[in-house]
Write a protein that holds these residues in place. Structure first.
Motif, mmCIF file in Angstrom:
data_model
loop_
_atom_site.group_PDB
_atom_site.id
_atom_site.type_symbol
_atom_site.label_atom_id
_atom_site.label_comp_id
_atom_site.label_asym_id
_atom_site.label_seq_id
_atom_site.Cartn_x
_atom_site.Cartn_y
_atom_site.Cartn_z
ATOM 1 N N THR A 151 0.833 -1.200 0.000
ATOM 2 C CA THR A 151 0.000 0.000 0.000
ATOM 3 C C THR A 151 0.872 1.256 0.000
ATOM 4 O O THR A 151 2.088 1.188 0.185
ATOM 5 C CB THR A 151 -0.920 0.037 1.232
ATOM 6 O OG1 THR A 151 -0.118 0.159 2.416
ATOM 7 C CG2 THR A 151 -1.754 -1.228 1.323
ATOM 8 N N GLU A 152 0.221 2.396 -0.169
ATOM 9 C CA GLU A 152 0.934 3.667 -0.216
ATOM 10 C C GLU A 152 1.666 3.960 1.098
ATOM 11 O O GLU A 152 2.697 4.627 1.109
ATOM 12 C CB GLU A 152 -0.048 4.794 -0.528
ATOM 13 C CG GLU A 152 0.630 6.136 -0.790
ATOM 14 C CD GLU A 152 -0.364 7.228 -1.141
ATOM 15 O OE1 GLU A 152 0.054 8.384 -1.258
ATOM 16 O OE2 GLU A 152 -1.562 6.899 -1.299
ATOM 17 N N LYS A 153 1.137 3.447 2.203
ATOM 18 C CA LYS A 153 1.743 3.706 3.510
ATOM 19 C C LYS A 153 2.787 2.667 3.900
ATOM 20 O O LYS A 153 3.403 2.772 4.956
ATOM 21 C CB LYS A 153 0.655 3.768 4.584
ATOM 22 C CG LYS A 153 -0.313 4.934 4.405
ATOM 23 C CD LYS A 153 -1.346 4.969 5.522
ATOM 24 C CE LYS A 153 -2.288 6.153 5.345
ATOM 25 N NZ LYS A 153 -3.322 6.198 6.423
ATOM 26 N N GLY A 154 2.987 1.662 3.072
ATOM 27 C CA GLY A 154 3.924 0.591 3.406
ATOM 28 C C GLY A 154 5.353 0.927 3.039
ATOM 29 O O GLY A 154 5.626 1.747 2.171
ATOM 30 N N VAL A 188 10.897 11.526 1.444
ATOM 31 C CA VAL A 188 11.336 12.842 0.970
ATOM 32 C C VAL A 188 10.735 13.071 -0.414
ATOM 33 O O VAL A 188 10.780 12.184 -1.277
ATOM 34 C CB VAL A 188 12.880 12.913 0.904
ATOM 35 C CG1 VAL A 188 13.317 14.265 0.365
ATOM 36 C CG2 VAL A 188 13.487 12.656 2.270
ATOM 37 N N THR A 189 10.189 14.256 -0.628
ATOM 38 C CA THR A 189 9.634 14.616 -1.935
ATOM 39 C C THR A 189 10.677 15.392 -2.733
ATOM 40 O O THR A 189 11.238 16.372 -2.236
ATOM 41 C CB THR A 189 8.367 15.474 -1.775
ATOM 42 O OG1 THR A 189 7.399 14.733 -1.029
ATOM 43 C CG2 THR A 189 7.777 15.817 -3.139
ATOM 44 N N GLY A 217 9.336 12.867 -7.561
ATOM 45 C CA GLY A 217 8.332 12.139 -6.796
ATOM 46 C C GLY A 217 8.755 11.954 -5.355
ATOM 47 O O GLY A 217 9.684 12.616 -4.865
ATOM 48 N N ARG A 218 8.074 11.038 -4.654
ATOM 49 C CA ARG A 218 8.390 10.749 -3.259
ATOM 50 C C ARG A 218 9.272 9.524 -3.169
ATOM 51 O O ARG A 218 8.996 8.505 -3.794
ATOM 52 C CB ARG A 218 7.105 10.533 -2.449
ATOM 53 C CG ARG A 218 6.347 11.819 -2.170
ATOM 54 C CD ARG A 218 5.175 11.562 -1.250
ATOM 55 N NE ARG A 218 4.232 10.611 -1.841
ATOM 56 C CZ ARG A 218 3.181 10.111 -1.181
ATOM 57 N NH1 ARG A 218 2.978 10.449 0.073
ATOM 58 N NH2 ARG A 218 2.353 9.278 -1.779
ATOM 59 N N PHE A 219 10.306 9.634 -2.368
ATOM 60 C CA PHE A 219 11.255 8.536 -2.193
ATOM 61 C C PHE A 219 11.385 8.217 -0.703
ATOM 62 O O PHE A 219 11.349 9.112 0.141
ATOM 63 C CB PHE A 219 12.625 8.902 -2.760
ATOM 64 C CG PHE A 219 12.628 9.099 -4.254
ATOM 65 C CD1 PHE A 219 12.965 8.061 -5.112
ATOM 66 C CD2 PHE A 219 12.278 10.321 -4.811
ATOM 67 C CE1 PHE A 219 12.955 8.238 -6.482
ATOM 68 C CE2 PHE A 219 12.264 10.509 -6.178
ATOM 69 C CZ PHE A 219 12.608 9.469 -7.020
#
Length: 239
Positions: A123-126, A175-176, A185-187
């Motif tokens: 998921t996005e939060k994983g 970090v974006t 993007g987000r890493f």
């Protein structure tokens, strides 16, 4: 339909085909029973549980040598071929931040990535950096998906065994990265990774980037702070 790897460990439920050919010819088909044995007609039980395909072939060959003299000696005239047919099914539990957590039945050749795919992905939060695999309540592998995607390192993507547990925890540090980089993007970064690590994951600067300085926005003690990090600090600045 892939060939069974020679380092595959046999267990109860696996099916084995044994072909004896040459001066003598015979064929055996056996399934590993719950005790870890295969029973060959006129030969008796042979324990194979926990052994690799290569080790089983050696053990079976020695056992059959008592019935087939041609298997012995420096110049044998009888030969043995061993292959694995129907593979056993294992059950793997996947918990945490995946789309569909639960217990899955899968092939005994399945890897951690196969299991994550079966669970619908993370998921996005994983976390993608610290996926843990437990076997008999002991941690046996920690998988970093970035290491696989960026460096092609699949060493930690181990083959699963029955009753393994895969835990996908929440992400820890994101970090974006925006602007003139090849992949914005987000890493997700580990605690010891620097700004240079982040740039590497993003593929580096684009051709039109001003690469001597990066502007960083962060919140410190409830206040937004904006700072410029110069190129000579990329290797030491920790986002």
């Amino acid at each position: 339909n892939m060939p069974t790897p020679l380092d595959y460990q046999l267990g109860p439920g696996d099916e084995i085909f044994i072909d004896v050919y040459g001066q003598s010819e015979s064929y055996y088909q056996a399934e590993v029973n719950p005790d870890g044995n295969i029973i060959l007609q006129n030969i008796g039980p042979i324990n194979v549980s926990g052994l690799t395909v290569k080790e089983v072939k050696t053990r079976v060959s020695r056992k059959l040598a008592s019935a087939y003299e041609g298997l012995k000696g420096a110049q044998p005239n009888t030969f043995l071929s061993l292959s694995v047919g129907q593979l056993r099914t294992i059950k793997v539990s996947i918990v945490g931040s995946v789309q569909i957590p639960g217990t899955y039945s899968m092939s005994s050749l399945g890897s951690v990535y196969n299991a994550l795919y079966a669970a619908g992905g993370i998921t996005e939060k994983g976390t993608l950096r610290e996926i843990k695999v437990f076997r008999k309540s002991k941690l046996v592998s920690i998988i970093d998906v970035y290491d696989f995607v960026v460096n092609g390192n699949s060493e930690k993507n181990i083959r699963l065994k029955n009753d393994d547990v895969i835990i996908v925890g929440p992400y820890t540090n994101r970090v974006t990265l925006n602007g003139a980089v090849k992949t914005s993007g987000r890493f997700e970064l580990k605690n010891d990774e620097t700004l240079q690590s982040l740039l590497n994951y993003a593929g580096g600067f684009s051709e039109k980037a001003f690469s001597k300085s990066i502007k960083v926005n962060r919140i410190v003690d409830g206040e937004r702070v904006v700072a410029d990090v110069t190129a000579d600090q990329f290797q030491v600045f920790v986002p």
